[in-house]
Design a protein around this motif. Structure first.
Motif, PDB file in Angstrom:
ATOM      1  N   SER A   1       0.853  -1.188   0.000  1.00 12.37           N
ATOM      2  CA  SER A   1       0.000   0.000   0.000  1.00 12.37           C
ATOM      3  C   SER A   1       0.891   1.240   0.000  1.00 12.37           C
ATOM      4  O   SER A   1       1.883   1.309   0.727  1.00 12.37           O
ATOM      5  CB  SER A   1      -0.908   0.016   1.227  1.00 12.37           C
ATOM      6  OG  SER A   1      -1.699   1.188   1.229  1.00 12.37           O
TER       7      SER A   1
ATOM      8  N   LEU B   1       0.250   3.801   4.724  1.00  8.32           N
ATOM      9  CA  LEU B   1      -0.310   2.983   5.798  1.00  8.32           C
ATOM     10  C   LEU B   1      -1.460   3.712   6.491  1.00  8.32           C
ATOM     11  O   LEU B   1      -2.427   3.087   6.922  1.00  8.32           O
ATOM     12  CB  LEU B   1       0.776   2.620   6.815  1.00  8.32           C
ATOM     13  CG  LEU B   1       1.939   1.788   6.264  1.00  8.32           C
ATOM     14  CD1 LEU B   1       2.896   1.419   7.385  1.00  8.32           C
ATOM     15  CD2 LEU B   1       1.447   0.541   5.546  1.00  8.32           C
TER      16      LEU B   1
ATOM     17  N   TYR C   1      -4.828   3.610   3.888  1.00  7.38           N
ATOM     18  CA  TYR C   1      -4.586   2.280   3.312  1.00  7.38           C
ATOM     19  C   TYR C   1      -5.349   2.097   2.004  1.00  7.38           C
ATOM     20  O   TYR C   1      -6.477   2.578   1.847  1.00  7.38           O
ATOM     21  CB  TYR C   1      -4.979   1.204   4.329  1.00  7.38           C
ATOM     22  CG  TYR C   1      -4.201  -0.076   4.154  1.00  7.38           C
ATOM     23  CD1 TYR C   1      -2.858  -0.144   4.499  1.00  7.38           C
ATOM     24  CD2 TYR C   1      -4.804  -1.190   3.607  1.00  7.38           C
ATOM     25  CE1 TYR C   1      -2.141  -1.304   4.325  1.00  7.38           C
ATOM     26  CE2 TYR C   1      -4.090  -2.362   3.434  1.00  7.38           C
ATOM     27  CZ  TYR C   1      -2.760  -2.419   3.790  1.00  7.38           C
ATOM     28  OH  TYR C   1      -2.045  -3.569   3.609  1.00  7.38           O
TER      29      TYR C   1
END
Length: 196
Positions: free
Chosen positions: A70, A73, A76
């Motif tokens: 991703s 974080l 996401y």
């Protein structure tokens, strides 16, 4: 929100509950870029459509959650896929069953904090084992028709806000261009004679 929920109870159901959710990871297939056959089907990776290919691994309405890779974080990577698409092994593929609106699930997961569920160091990963522990709020879970009605209305309202927000963004861009155009005209004074 109170009117919509009508003082109904909300149950927190884990994504692994097969009565409510389907995890369709087994059909995912990665294909190296050099081996992909160009086509019209979106090929999804962790952060978005990576390519367009022939064939498909899934057909329907699904939510794609980054397994690893991703871009952020805190924000996401969650994607919504509708129709035929190809999913590689960097996304989890899930959807609601008959008693869960998949678009509602998408909206919820878009604001969910995945950080406590991630494992690994430098390249954080959301394993299937951790993903199926993620709790999802399901209003009136014991009354499927009422529950779906509430979920559908929540999804509709959030889709409306997204559409309005996109429209406002476009309007702001147009107004900014207009501002720069007129600023240039209004502040473009003729130079006095004899100046370079």
């Amino acid at each position: 929100m109170e009117r919509l929920l009508k003082r109904s109870e909300v149950d927190w159901i884990p994504l692994g509950d097969e009565q409510f959710f389907e995890v369709a990871n087994r059909h995912r297939r990665p294909v190296k870029a050099s081996l992909r056959v160009a086509g019209d089907t979106p090929y999804y990776g962790a952060n978005n459509i990576q390519d367009f290919v022939q064939g498909h691994t899934h057909d329907g309405e699904y939510v794609l959650i980054a397994e690893d890779g991703s871009a952020s974080l805190e924000n996401y990577s969650i994607q919504y896929a509708l129709g035929k698409f190809w999913a590689n092994n960097h996304v989890h593929v899930i959807r609601g069953k008959d008693n869960v609106n998949t678009r509602y699930l998408y909206h919820y997961l878009s604001v969910f904090n995945f950080i406590p569920f991630l494992t690994g160091g430098g390249r954080a990963k959301l394993t299937k084992g951790r993903m199926i522990e993620i709790p999802v709020p399901i209003p009136c879970s014991k009354e499927p028709d009422t529950s779906l009605e509430i979920q559908s209305e929540i999804a509709r309202l959030l889709d409306t806000f997204i559409d309005l927000s996109a429209g406002l963004s476009e309007e702001l861009k147009s107004r900014e261009k207009q501002y720069h155009h007129y600023r240039g005209i209004l502040l473009n004074f003729p130079k006095p004679e004899g100046t370079a």
